[in-house]
Write an enzyme that holds these catalytic residues in place. Structure first.
Site, mmCIF file in Angstrom:
data_model
loop_
_atom_site.group_PDB
_atom_site.id
_atom_site.type_symbol
_atom_site.label_atom_id
_atom_site.label_comp_id
_atom_site.label_asym_id
_atom_site.label_seq_id
_atom_site.Cartn_x
_atom_site.Cartn_y
_atom_site.Cartn_z
ATOM 1 N N THR A 156 35.773 -4.891 7.312
ATOM 2 C CA THR A 156 36.956 -5.734 7.091
ATOM 3 C C THR A 156 37.678 -5.403 5.786
ATOM 4 O O THR A 156 38.839 -5.786 5.605
ATOM 5 C CB THR A 156 36.565 -7.222 7.055
ATOM 6 O OG1 THR A 156 35.679 -7.459 5.949
ATOM 7 C CG2 THR A 156 35.893 -7.642 8.350
ATOM 8 N N CYS A 162 33.225 -11.226 -0.636
ATOM 9 C CA CYS A 162 33.050 -12.679 -0.569
ATOM 10 C C CYS A 162 31.966 -13.134 -1.539
ATOM 11 O O CYS A 162 31.214 -12.339 -2.104
ATOM 12 C CB CYS A 162 32.616 -13.109 0.836
ATOM 13 S SG CYS A 162 33.722 -12.610 2.164
ATOM 14 N N CYS A 184 29.952 -17.813 1.613
ATOM 15 C CA CYS A 184 31.162 -17.811 2.438
ATOM 16 C C CYS A 184 30.853 -18.332 3.846
ATOM 17 O O CYS A 184 29.872 -17.907 4.479
ATOM 18 C CB CYS A 184 31.735 -16.395 2.511
ATOM 19 S SG CYS A 184 33.272 -16.298 3.475
ATOM 20 N N ARG A 191 39.246 -6.320 -1.048
ATOM 21 C CA ARG A 191 40.096 -7.415 -1.508
ATOM 22 C C ARG A 191 39.354 -8.743 -1.375
ATOM 23 O O ARG A 191 38.402 -8.868 -0.598
ATOM 24 C CB ARG A 191 41.396 -7.471 -0.720
ATOM 25 C CG ARG A 191 41.230 -7.833 0.754
ATOM 26 C CD ARG A 191 42.589 -8.094 1.387
ATOM 27 N NE ARG A 191 42.489 -8.400 2.814
ATOM 28 C CZ ARG A 191 42.225 -9.600 3.298
ATOM 29 N NH1 ARG A 191 41.995 -10.613 2.486
ATOM 30 N NH2 ARG A 191 42.165 -9.791 4.617
ATOM 31 N N CYS A 250 38.282 -12.437 -0.432
ATOM 32 C CA CYS A 250 38.352 -13.298 0.757
ATOM 33 C C CYS A 250 39.235 -14.512 0.465
ATOM 34 O O CYS A 250 39.068 -15.180 -0.558
ATOM 35 C CB CYS A 250 36.940 -13.746 1.134
ATOM 36 S SG CYS A 250 36.874 -14.923 2.505
ATOM 37 N N CYS A 264 36.842 -18.066 1.109
ATOM 38 C CA CYS A 264 35.848 -18.582 0.156
ATOM 39 C C CYS A 264 36.259 -18.399 -1.306
ATOM 40 O O CYS A 264 35.580 -18.881 -2.196
ATOM 41 C CB CYS A 264 34.490 -17.931 0.393
ATOM 42 S SG CYS A 264 34.387 -16.193 -0.119
ATOM 43 N N ASP A 308 12.630 -30.564 -35.794
ATOM 44 C CA ASP A 308 13.473 -31.710 -35.487
ATOM 45 C C ASP A 308 12.603 -32.935 -35.197
ATOM 46 O O ASP A 308 11.704 -32.895 -34.355
ATOM 47 C CB ASP A 308 14.349 -31.377 -34.277
ATOM 48 C CG ASP A 308 15.340 -32.461 -33.952
ATOM 49 O OD1 ASP A 308 16.518 -32.285 -34.292
ATOM 50 O OD2 ASP A 308 14.933 -33.470 -33.357
#
Length: 510
Positions: free
Chosen positions: A28, A32, A36, A61, A63, A66, A451
């Site tokens: 694709t 993601c 996702c 690129r 998604c 998501c 402390d």
């Protein structure tokens, strides 16, 4: 993790790993977050990347479903003290946008070529690519949450030209800026919208975090230390809003953060900025203040293995260790808080702010001033503060060291070197240096064994300092559990979580 174990996390849509790695699907061309909701791709079609920039560099690129650019940052960058960890913290603070790769390398003490080589070897992306991915994220936020013109957004996000902005948006999101603006996420989206579409009253953000988040304890902690004029908390417990002024590279700002976490794992935030070029820096500083990149699963697993700490971890899942929005401010306030209660330190801080703070051009509610700069305090008389002369000298010495760079507390500072430099200043002892290291430098592995409240919490729970090596690298979180345990018992009379061994400072003051 191996690639196979990462794929198992993807198959189970495990949100614990959002931001820890990214998956890209070769069929694709999309990358993601692990959680996702899309159909799980076949293993043979999946590649894994440590950073979004590496996935983008490989031609994938983001998604649109998501929004992998909206995940919390990896907790690894806070735990690591090496060059890569320090570089990632500096890039997140916008150093590459302001000073270039040469400026980043100079802060790290390496050549530009060495920094480039190390980041590429480990992360699959160099400093320019990492900063470019961050600018793309900032631009998307502005496109989808404001009505600013695209040219204004380009320069506000840190791009050198409108053409560079357009090319980056197309490459990362496979859409033009106009198309990305038109595709604002709706209320039904899995991870919700970034914010409202009206940016007139500031820039709305959703600051993502992973796992449970103990917001009530964080707001209690910050609320006990707010300085009137520079900070305030409004609203009732459970629905409070923390507001504070910010001194940023290009101007002043105001941050507002809501207490109630969203169902998808975020805190609502609104930023009011004099210069929108400071958006990335302001966002990262708020994230550090609220410790939003922590990994509560790793912390809980490590601390929960100790029988004394296990009940505390179960009682307060997702307890955070707040950082600082301004490291220089935190360092000065740590000195003011020496040998006194939180309330007394707060009064001293308010007196300092009233005398030397910089007035805001436009006050907002109870916010009227910026905390004074280190340069101003280095030369200040400080006669308005009711404390010993030796303490005034320490405030001036710390401020001068910060102003001239003898002590560096920026996100990429070497923590060991910073602590050593602090300890070399008269009036600064291990407690003060350790507290500054924990909060100003967001070190997750600090334990202040001197402390008083920590010792009280350890006695109350049966924890032993000799076992603390097993708590690494999350000892700062163990300390917050001890402070809360001491407060819960109600037998710790002083008004502080941070009362510390005074004898050491008394000797230095003399």
């Amino acid at each position: 993790m191996t690639d196979d174990s990462k794929y198992e996390a993807v198959c189970s849509r495990d949100s614990r790993f959002d931001g820890e790695f990214f998956l890209a699907v070769s069929t694709t061309g999309i990358y993601c977050r692990p959680s996702c909701p899309a159909n799980t791709p076949k293993r043979k079609n999946v590649r894994f990347f440590t950073t979004a920039a590496a996935a983008q560099g490989a031609g994938f690129r983001a998604c649109r479903r998501c929004r992998p650019d909206a995940v919390p940052g990896s907790a690894e960058w806070n735990t690591r003290a090496d060059v890569v960890g320090r570089a990632m913290r500096l890039i997140g603070d916008g150093v590459v946008d302001r000073e270039g790769v040469a400026g980043l390398a100079g802060r790290l003490g390496y050549s530009s070529r060495q920094v480039q080589r190390q980041l590429n070897a480990e992360l699959g992306a160099g400093p320019l690519a990492l900063a470019r991915a961050q600018r793309g994220h900032t631009a998307r936020i502005l496109l989808q949450t404001t009505s600013m013109q695209a040219a204004e957004i380009a320069f506000a996000a840190g791009f050198a030209s409108v053409r560079q902005f357009n090319d980056t948006i197309r490459e990362i999101y496979a859409a033009t800026p106009s198309e990305l603006r038109a595709a604002r996420p709706g209320q039904g989206a899995r991870f919700g919208p970034v914010g409202s579409q009206d940016g007139a009253a500031g820039i709305p953000l959703r600051l993502a975090f992973r796992g449970p988040y103990a917001s009530a304890e964080v707001f209690d902690y910050l609320g006990a230390r707010t300085l009137a004029g520079a900070e305030e908390i409004t609203g009732e417990r459970g629905a409070r809003v923390y507001r504070r002024t910010l001194r940023l590279p290009n101007g002043a700002g105001i941050a507002e953060v809501g207490e109630t976490p969203g169902a998808g794992g975020w805190l609502e935030c609104r930023l009011h900025l004099a210069d929108l070029r400071d958006l990335t820096t302001a966002t990262q500083r708020v994230r550090r203040l609220f410790d939003l990149d922590a990994d509560p699963y790793a912390v809980g697993e490590r601390l929960g293995a100790d029988p004394a700490l296990a009940p505390l971890v179960a009682l307060r899942p997702g307890l955070r260790a707040p950082g600082a929005a301004d490291p220089h401010e935190l360092a000065v306030r740590a000195v003011l808080g020496q040998q006194v209660s939180v309330a007394a330190g707060r009064r001293l801080g308010e007196a300092l702010l009233a005398a030397y703070g910089e007035p805001l051009r436009t006050p907002s509610g109870g916010l009227t001033r910026l905390f004074p700069s280190a340069e101003r305090l280095a030369e200040a008389a400080l006669g308005e503060l009711g404390m010993p002369d030796s303490r005034r000298d320490t405030v001036r010495a710390v401020s001068a060291a910060l102003a001239d760079g003898a002590v560096r507390l920026d996100p990429g500072a070497d923590r060991d070197e910073a602590e050593k430099a602090l300890l070399g200043l008269r009036g600064v002892g291990p407690w003060t240096a350790g507290y500054i290291r924990m909060r100003a430098l967001s070190d997750p592995d600090v334990l202040l064994t001197a402390d008083v409240a920590v010792r009280a919490g350890m006695r109350a729970t049966g924890a032993a300092a000799v076992d603390s090596e097993a708590w690494r690298p999350w000892r700062s979180y163990a300390m917050h559990h001890f402070w809360n345990a001491a407060k819960d018992r109600g037998d710790f009379k002083r008004d502080t979580h941070e009362a510390h061994d005074e004898h050491e400072h008394e000797r230095k003051d003399r």
